[in-house]
Write a protein that holds these residues in place. Sequence first.
Motif, PDB file in Angstrom:
ATOM      1  N   MET A  94       0.833  -1.204   0.000  1.00 43.02           N
ATOM      2  CA  MET A  94       0.000   0.000   0.000  1.00 43.02           C
ATOM      3  C   MET A  94       0.871   1.259   0.000  1.00 43.02           C
ATOM      4  SD  MET A  94      -3.393   0.581   2.312  1.00 43.02           S
ATOM      5  CE  MET A  94      -4.173  -0.912   1.726  1.00 43.02           C
ATOM      6  N   ARG A  95       2.007   1.202   0.692  1.00 47.94           N
ATOM      7  CA  ARG A  95       2.898   2.360   0.739  1.00 47.94           C
ATOM      8  C   ARG A  95       3.466   2.652  -0.650  1.00 47.94           C
ATOM      9  NH1 ARG A  95       7.866   4.361   1.145  1.00 47.94           N
ATOM     10  NH2 ARG A  95       8.275   6.011   2.675  1.00 47.94           N
ATOM     11  N   GLU A  96       3.833   1.591  -1.374  1.00 50.59           N
ATOM     12  CA  GLU A  96       4.395   1.775  -2.716  1.00 50.59           C
ATOM     13  C   GLU A  96       3.381   2.383  -3.678  1.00 50.59           C
ATOM     14  OE1 GLU A  96       7.699  -1.672  -3.469  1.00 50.59           O
ATOM     15  OE2 GLU A  96       5.658  -2.364  -3.061  1.00 50.59           O
ATOM     16  N   ARG A  97       2.103   2.103  -3.423  1.00 51.08           N
ATOM     17  CA  ARG A  97       1.057   2.612  -4.308  1.00 51.08           C
ATOM     18  C   ARG A  97       0.463   3.929  -3.812  1.00 51.08           C
ATOM     19  NH1 ARG A  97      -2.998  -2.209  -4.493  1.00 51.08           N
ATOM     20  NH2 ARG A  97      -4.138  -0.808  -5.871  1.00 51.08           N
ATOM     21  N   SER A  98       0.921   4.399  -2.659  1.00 55.66           N
ATOM     22  CA  SER A  98       0.347   5.595  -2.054  1.00 55.66           C
ATOM     23  C   SER A  98       0.674   6.862  -2.846  1.00 55.66           C
ATOM     24  CB  SER A  98       0.868   5.758  -0.618  1.00 55.66           C
ATOM     25  OG  SER A  98       0.548   7.034  -0.122  1.00 55.66           O
ATOM     26  N   SER A  99      -0.362   7.587  -3.221  1.00 53.86           N
ATOM     27  CA  SER A  99      -0.167   8.850  -3.934  1.00 53.86           C
ATOM     28  C   SER A  99       0.397   9.917  -3.003  1.00 53.86           C
ATOM     29  CB  SER A  99      -1.490   9.330  -4.523  1.00 53.86           C
ATOM     30  OG  SER A  99      -1.936   8.428  -5.505  1.00 53.86           O
ATOM     31  N   ALA A 100       0.017   9.869  -1.720  1.00 58.83           N
ATOM     32  CA  ALA A 100       0.523  10.849  -0.757  1.00 58.83           C
ATOM     33  C   ALA A 100       2.040  10.733  -0.630  1.00 58.83           C
ATOM     34  CB  ALA A 100      -0.149  10.658   0.596  1.00 58.83           C
ATOM     35  N   VAL A 101       2.546   9.503  -0.553  1.00 63.37           N
ATOM     36  CA  VAL A 101       3.996   9.293  -0.474  1.00 63.37           C
ATOM     37  C   VAL A 101       4.668   9.849  -1.726  1.00 63.37           C
ATOM     38  CG1 VAL A 101       5.830   7.553  -0.453  1.00 63.37           C
ATOM     39  CG2 VAL A 101       3.849   7.302   1.058  1.00 63.37           C
ATOM     40  N   THR A 102       4.053   9.608  -2.877  1.00 61.28           N
ATOM     41  CA  THR A 102       4.602  10.114  -4.140  1.00 61.28           C
ATOM     42  C   THR A 102       4.714  11.624  -4.123  1.00 61.28           C
ATOM     43  OG1 THR A 102       3.774   8.270  -5.457  1.00 61.28           O
ATOM     44  CG2 THR A 102       4.184  10.331  -6.622  1.00 61.28           C
ATOM     45  N   PHE A 103       3.637  12.302  -3.700  1.00 64.68           N
ATOM     46  CA  PHE A 103       3.650  13.766  -3.734  1.00 64.68           C
ATOM     47  C   PHE A 103       4.556  14.368  -2.666  1.00 64.68           C
ATOM     48  CE2 PHE A 103      -0.416  13.013  -6.057  1.00 64.68           C
ATOM     49  CZ  PHE A 103       0.053  13.489  -7.281  1.00 64.68           C
ATOM     50  N   LEU A 104       4.748  13.661  -1.569  1.00 68.51           N
ATOM     51  CA  LEU A 104       5.741  14.113  -0.580  1.00 68.51           C
ATOM     52  C   LEU A 104       7.152  14.027  -1.167  1.00 68.51           C
ATOM     53  CD1 LEU A 104       4.310  12.561   2.696  1.00 68.51           C
ATOM     54  CD2 LEU A 104       4.513  14.998   2.164  1.00 68.51           C
ATOM     55  N   LYS A 105       7.407  13.004  -1.973  1.00 62.94           N
ATOM     56  CA  LYS A 105       8.702  12.885  -2.661  1.00 62.94           C
ATOM     57  C   LYS A 105       8.874  14.019  -3.677  1.00 62.94           C
ATOM     58  CE  LYS A 105       9.291   7.845  -2.343  1.00 62.94           C
ATOM     59  NZ  LYS A 105       9.334   6.572  -3.118  1.00 62.94           N
ATOM     60  N   VAL A 106       7.779  14.372  -4.336  1.00 62.63           N
ATOM     61  CA  VAL A 106       7.796  15.471  -5.305  1.00 62.63           C
ATOM     62  C   VAL A 106       8.175  16.785  -4.608  1.00 62.63           C
ATOM     63  CG1 VAL A 106       6.262  16.967  -6.660  1.00 62.63           C
ATOM     64  CG2 VAL A 106       6.248  14.494  -7.029  1.00 62.63           C
ATOM     65  N   ILE A 107       7.542  17.045  -3.454  1.00 65.51           N
ATOM     66  CA  ILE A 107       7.834  18.264  -2.694  1.00 65.51           C
ATOM     67  C   ILE A 107       9.288  18.273  -2.240  1.00 65.51           C
ATOM     68  CG2 ILE A 107       7.322  19.483  -0.538  1.00 65.51           C
ATOM     69  CD1 ILE A 107       4.395  18.553  -0.906  1.00 65.51           C
ATOM     70  N   LYS A 108       9.774  17.116  -1.812  1.00 64.54           N
ATOM     71  CA  LYS A 108      11.168  16.998  -1.368  1.00 64.54           C
ATOM     72  C   LYS A 108      12.127  17.295  -2.519  1.00 64.54           C
ATOM     73  CE  LYS A 108      13.909  15.816   2.082  1.00 64.54           C
ATOM     74  NZ  LYS A 108      13.934  16.618   3.326  1.00 64.54           N
ATOM     75  N   ALA A 109      11.796  16.810  -3.709  1.00 64.54           N
ATOM     76  CA  ALA A 109      12.636  17.062  -4.883  1.00 64.54           C
ATOM     77  C   ALA A 109      12.678  18.554  -5.204  1.00 64.54           C
ATOM     78  CB  ALA A 109      12.115  16.275  -6.082  1.00 64.54           C
ATOM     79  N   LEU A 129      -4.123  11.542   1.197  1.00 69.58           N
ATOM     80  CA  LEU A 129      -3.711  10.324   1.910  1.00 69.58           C
ATOM     81  C   LEU A 129      -4.936   9.537   2.376  1.00 69.58           C
ATOM     82  CD1 LEU A 129      -1.591   8.521   3.329  1.00 69.58           C
ATOM     83  CD2 LEU A 129      -1.711  10.078   5.280  1.00 69.58           C
ATOM     84  N   ILE A 130      -5.912  10.242   2.959  1.00 74.21           N
ATOM     85  CA  ILE A 130      -7.118   9.576   3.464  1.00 74.21           C
ATOM     86  C   ILE A 130      -7.921   8.961   2.316  1.00 74.21           C
ATOM     87  CG2 ILE A 130      -9.319   9.921   4.649  1.00 74.21           C
ATOM     88  CD1 ILE A 130      -7.889  12.169   6.244  1.00 74.21           C
ATOM     89  N   ILE A 131      -8.131   9.759   1.255  1.00 69.03           N
ATOM     90  CA  ILE A 131      -8.883   9.258   0.087  1.00 69.03           C
ATOM     91  C   ILE A 131      -8.202   8.030  -0.497  1.00 69.03           C
ATOM     92  CG2 ILE A 131      -9.564   9.786  -2.286  1.00 69.03           C
ATOM     93  CD1 ILE A 131      -9.842  12.726  -1.391  1.00 69.03           C
ATOM     94  N   ASP A 132      -6.887   8.131  -0.655  1.00 67.21           N
ATOM     95  CA  ASP A 132      -6.104   7.052  -1.261  1.00 67.21           C
ATOM     96  C   ASP A 132      -6.205   5.769  -0.440  1.00 67.21           C
ATOM     97  OD1 ASP A 132      -4.558   6.481  -3.499  1.00 67.21           O
ATOM     98  OD2 ASP A 132      -2.676   6.693  -2.412  1.00 67.21           O
ATOM     99  N   MET A 133      -6.009   5.887   0.888  1.00 69.86           N
ATOM    100  CA  MET A 133      -6.018   4.715   1.753  1.00 69.86           C
ATOM    101  C   MET A 133      -7.407   4.069   1.796  1.00 69.86           C
ATOM    102  SD  MET A 133      -2.984   4.100   2.880  1.00 69.86           S
ATOM    103  CE  MET A 133      -2.294   4.698   1.337  1.00 69.86           C
ATOM    104  N   VAL A 134      -8.467   4.914   1.862  1.00 70.25           N
ATOM    105  CA  VAL A 134      -9.836   4.379   1.893  1.00 70.25           C
ATOM    106  C   VAL A 134     -10.130   3.618   0.598  1.00 70.25           C
ATOM    107  CG1 VAL A 134     -12.289   5.013   1.850  1.00 70.25           C
ATOM    108  CG2 VAL A 134     -10.742   6.095   3.505  1.00 70.25           C
ATOM    109  N   CYS A 135      -9.773   4.225  -0.541  1.00 67.36           N
ATOM    110  CA  CYS A 135     -10.043   3.585  -1.838  1.00 67.36           C
ATOM    111  C   CYS A 135      -9.249   2.294  -2.004  1.00 67.36           C
ATOM    112  CB  CYS A 135      -9.730   4.548  -2.984  1.00 67.36           C
ATOM    113  SG  CYS A 135     -10.883   5.934  -3.080  1.00 67.36           S
ATOM    114  N   LEU A 136      -7.999   2.293  -1.552  1.00 66.11           N
ATOM    115  CA  LEU A 136      -7.175   1.086  -1.651  1.00 66.11           C
ATOM    116  C   LEU A 136      -7.698  -0.030  -0.746  1.00 66.11           C
ATOM    117  CD1 LEU A 136      -3.595   2.671  -1.832  1.00 66.11           C
ATOM    118  CD2 LEU A 136      -4.726   1.367  -3.628  1.00 66.11           C
TER     119      LEU A 136
END
Length: 232
Positions: A94-109, A129-136
């Motif tokens: 779920m972490r690998e598919r998380s959009s929130a994690v992706t966008f946090l990486k984008v902000i870090k970049a 993050l909430i939407i993503d986790m609920v849908c997953l």
Amino acid sequence: IDFGIVGRPEQKRIWLLKFLKGAADNDHALEAESFVNFGHQLIEHQIELLKTRNEKNFLIYLKVSEFIVNELANDFKPILDFWYNSGGKKDLSMRERSSAVTFLKVIKAAEKYNIKLPSEVISFIRALLIIDMVCLKMSLEFSMPKAVKMFFDRYNIKEIENQEKTHFMEKENLYVAPISSEATKERARELEEEARLKQEEAYHDANEKFKDLVLILIDKYPELYKSIKDLL
């Protein structure tokens, strides 16, 4: 679904939406350009001051922005390629598919290039993050990239942009301060002088901050120095 907190964006959101459009289309150039423009809204006034009062520094700003966009497109590629291709893959965590994690990486970049974002972006990431986790949880086959793409299939980005312009024009008109009929000419002159001094202070502050940013970036990226050395 209770998100816990509600944010009211002060900055125009069209550039964030265009960033998402680029991500949904796997268009890294659009992603980077939109992200930079979204972040630069916070310094829009300072950029305008450079444009009107210091042509040389404004030209340097344009070169620096172009450099950042190109570099950021390369930085975004592995992050958003993975996000784009991971949707609906049950074998990934779920972490690998998380959009929130992706966008946090984008902000870090983006932080590498001193790009700051409006504070309400944190509210957006939290809601995402909430939407993503609920849908997953509801479906292992859920894909946020596909969901974003469906949004843009339904809503035209140009129409949204036009609606947003109208919205901000209406918002500005709501907060126009009435001119007092009792205001004297002397007070008007005082206010005009205060505004002039504030503008002058803002210009010098913008100029110094811009110089500091350029020095930081050319120290980290010698290739940037080569492209702007004739303007320095």
